[in-house]
Design a protein around this motif. Structure first.
Motif, mmCIF file in Angstrom:
data_model
loop_
_atom_site.group_PDB
_atom_site.id
_atom_site.type_symbol
_atom_site.label_atom_id
_atom_site.label_comp_id
_atom_site.label_asym_id
_atom_site.label_seq_id
_atom_site.Cartn_x
_atom_site.Cartn_y
_atom_site.Cartn_z
ATOM 1 N N SER A 73 0.916 -1.219 -0.018
ATOM 2 C CA SER A 73 -0.025 -0.092 -0.118
ATOM 3 C C SER A 73 0.826 1.294 -0.160
ATOM 4 O O SER A 73 0.468 2.163 -0.320
ATOM 5 C CB SER A 73 -1.053 -0.125 1.231
ATOM 6 O OG SER A 73 -0.329 0.258 2.278
ATOM 7 N N ASP A 77 0.238 4.023 -2.637
ATOM 8 C CA ASP A 77 -0.367 5.341 -2.398
ATOM 9 C C ASP A 77 0.548 6.382 -3.118
ATOM 10 O O ASP A 77 0.034 7.405 -3.323
ATOM 11 C CB ASP A 77 -0.345 5.276 -1.013
ATOM 12 C CG ASP A 77 -0.842 6.784 -0.239
ATOM 13 O OD1 ASP A 77 -1.981 7.240 -0.779
ATOM 14 O OD2 ASP A 77 -0.381 7.296 0.421
ATOM 15 N N ALA A 78 1.752 6.146 -3.177
ATOM 16 C CA ALA A 78 2.656 7.060 -3.654
ATOM 17 C C ALA A 78 2.086 7.430 -5.105
ATOM 18 O O ALA A 78 2.391 8.484 -5.964
ATOM 19 C CB ALA A 78 4.167 6.317 -3.720
ATOM 20 N N ALA A 80 -1.054 6.924 -6.480
ATOM 21 C CA ALA A 80 -2.238 7.403 -6.421
ATOM 22 C C ALA A 80 -2.120 8.849 -6.171
ATOM 23 O O ALA A 80 -2.735 9.657 -6.681
ATOM 24 C CB ALA A 80 -3.070 6.891 -5.284
ATOM 25 N N LYS A 81 -0.915 9.420 -5.449
ATOM 26 C CA LYS A 81 -0.881 10.819 -5.074
ATOM 27 C C LYS A 81 0.005 11.618 -6.080
ATOM 28 O O LYS A 81 0.329 12.627 -6.160
ATOM 29 C CB LYS A 81 -0.329 10.936 -3.803
ATOM 30 C CG LYS A 81 -1.289 10.636 -2.594
ATOM 31 C CD LYS A 81 -0.579 10.691 -1.189
ATOM 32 C CE LYS A 81 -1.711 10.639 -0.322
ATOM 33 N NZ LYS A 81 -2.499 9.659 -0.126
ATOM 34 N N SER A 82 0.533 10.749 -7.074
ATOM 35 C CA SER A 82 1.261 11.563 -8.095
ATOM 36 C C SER A 82 0.646 12.155 -9.159
ATOM 37 O O SER A 82 -0.567 11.838 -9.442
ATOM 38 C CB SER A 82 2.332 10.197 -8.932
ATOM 39 O OG SER A 82 3.266 9.898 -7.899
ATOM 40 N N THR A 88 4.472 8.349 -14.020
ATOM 41 C CA THR A 88 4.533 7.489 -12.743
ATOM 42 C C THR A 88 3.300 6.483 -12.517
ATOM 43 O O THR A 88 2.172 6.864 -12.955
ATOM 44 C CB THR A 88 4.429 8.301 -11.280
ATOM 45 O OG1 THR A 88 5.263 9.265 -11.380
ATOM 46 C CG2 THR A 88 4.843 7.388 -10.017
ATOM 47 N N PRO A 109 -5.178 4.081 2.504
ATOM 48 C CA PRO A 109 -5.073 5.605 2.161
ATOM 49 C C PRO A 109 -5.630 5.957 0.671
ATOM 50 O O PRO A 109 -5.784 7.000 0.450
ATOM 51 C CB PRO A 109 -3.546 6.021 2.452
ATOM 52 C CG PRO A 109 -2.869 4.625 1.981
ATOM 53 C CD PRO A 109 -3.628 3.696 2.463
ATOM 54 N N TYR A 110 -6.089 4.932 0.230
ATOM 55 C CA TYR A 110 -6.308 5.252 -1.465
ATOM 56 C C TYR A 110 -7.593 4.117 -1.712
ATOM 57 O O TYR A 110 -7.943 3.231 -1.180
ATOM 58 C CB TYR A 110 -5.191 5.021 -2.481
ATOM 59 C CG TYR A 110 -4.754 3.390 -2.166
ATOM 60 C CD1 TYR A 110 -5.318 2.479 -2.812
ATOM 61 C CD2 TYR A 110 -3.620 3.192 -1.379
ATOM 62 C CE1 TYR A 110 -4.811 1.039 -2.792
ATOM 63 C CE2 TYR A 110 -3.167 1.799 -1.267
ATOM 64 C CZ TYR A 110 -3.700 0.764 -1.951
ATOM 65 O OH TYR A 110 -3.318 -0.457 -1.756
ATOM 66 N N ASN A 115 -8.888 6.114 -7.447
ATOM 67 C CA ASN A 115 -7.693 6.790 -7.478
ATOM 68 C C ASN A 115 -6.825 6.343 -8.521
ATOM 69 O O ASN A 115 -5.687 6.591 -8.619
ATOM 70 C CB ASN A 115 -6.935 6.751 -6.046
ATOM 71 C CG ASN A 115 -7.838 7.361 -5.056
ATOM 72 O OD1 ASN A 115 -7.866 6.899 -3.936
ATOM 73 N ND2 ASN A 115 -8.251 8.748 -5.309
ATOM 74 N N PRO A 258 -2.314 6.872 -12.217
ATOM 75 C CA PRO A 258 -3.210 7.762 -11.390
ATOM 76 C C PRO A 258 -4.531 8.195 -12.115
ATOM 77 O O PRO A 258 -4.469 8.703 -13.198
ATOM 78 C CB PRO A 258 -2.322 9.008 -11.119
ATOM 79 C CG PRO A 258 -0.879 8.463 -11.331
ATOM 80 C CD PRO A 258 -0.902 7.673 -12.338
#
Length: 325
Positions: A73, A77-78, A80-82, A88, A109-110, A115, A258
């Motif tokens: 995860s 998560d990295a 998803a937030k890119s 990415t 967190p996603y 996401n 993403p």
């Protein structure tokens, strides 16, 4: 009114042209594949096999980066937030992410669907029913009969609570109408050692982890949990052939970007993966060496598989009342 409509139309055309121009040059810099597990594992090796070919297809460097932790995860998560620009990507295990999302719904967190935009599901690592040769069952039907004759006495090893092996065992018990004792281990290695030693009776484990033991005779393979026989073990019947229809479980591998990544970029990535998987027999063989059955799916098909995995594992977890540790 006509003038206003015309201006709006021209503005829309200009925006479309601008969008196309902005993405026509993609990729202009290196692309990063985030593998959310440690180096050297099966998923990591598939990334390192395919990355050089993606580089040739896309005309830009493709870098593999491992970001392990929390059952995948942290890396997911990295991604998803890119930025949603196609630079990415998540090179992940759809099955592991789906199980983790269902089991740790409040902590993840996603959102696996909201996401991410799937590019393709590119392969499956099938599971196999394997048992210690001392167990008096020559096929899957005999194992089921043995389990029914001794409810709760047969033991099955897994790599831990909430693992795909654990959930596969829960599915098997419900579909076959049997009761068994789950013995969780801290990883596949210890589980296989005790299975070979006869400390536990059987396991529903990946072909990748068991093939060498099957070939050496240390374990007996009863069936592979896939729709078709697998090239790595062609003499082992499928679960349907062995009498248990509908039991198809494996670790599905996928690529995702993403959410919000432009459709032309998703199409380009998907096209590159399709070219590699459908035109390179040597790559299929290289993946097969890692016990991965390769197959291309479109982004739409991949999205359907994401939903299917989430639904399936959520139901198993709820039915078996499995709680996170």
């Amino acid at each position: 009114m006509k003038r206003t409509a015309l201006l709006k139309f021209l503005a829309a055309v200009a925006a479309a042209v601008s969008f196309g121009a902005a993405h026509a040059a993609w990729p202009e810099r290196p692309i990063t594949l985030i593998v959310p597990f440690p180096p050297g594992g099966g998923l990591d090796l598939t990334a390192r096999v395919i990355a050089p070919l993606l580089q040739k297809e896309l005309g830009q460097s493709v870098i593999v980066v491992n970001r392990a932790g929390a059952t995948g995860s942290i890396g997911a998560d990295a991604v998803a937030k890119s930025p949603a620009d196609g630079y990415t990507l998540l090179w992940g295990s759809l099955t592991s992410h789906a199980i983790y999302s269902a089991l740790y719904a409040k902590q993840v967190p996603y959102d696996l669907e909201k996401n991410f935009t799937p590019v393709t599901v590119f392969g499956t690592i099938p599971l196999a029913f394997v048992l210690n040769p001392s167990v008096k069952a020559k096929n899957l039907s005999e194992l089921i009969a043995l389990a029914k004759s001794k409810p709760g006495s047969l033991t099955y090893a897994t790599s831990g609570n909430g693992s795909v092996q654990h959930l596969a065992g829960e599915m098997f018990q419900r579909m076959a109408g049997v009761q068994m004792l789950h013995v969780p281990y801290k990883g596949i290695g210890p589980a296989m050692l005790d299975l070979i030693a006869g400390q536990v009776n059987f396991s529903i484990e990946s072909v990748a982890a068991t093939l060498s033991y099957i070939n050496s005779g240390k374990l007996r393979a009863l069936a592979v949990a896939s729709g078709q026989r697998v090239p790595m073990a062609p003499d082992v019947p499928t679960t349907a052939e062995a009498g248990l229809k509908g039991f198809e479980v494996g670790a599905k591998l996928f690529v995702a970007a993403p959410a919000g990544t432009p459709a032309p970029i998703i199409a380009a990535l998907s096209g590159a993966m399709k070219s590699i998987l459908e035109n390179r027999a040597d790559i299929k063989e290289a993946l097969q060496a890692q016990a991965v059955v390769a197959a291309y799916t479109t982004p739409a098909e991949a999205a359907q598989l994401v939903r299917k995995e989430l639904d399936m594992w959520t139901k198993v977890i709820q039915d078996a009342k499995i709680k996170p540790e």
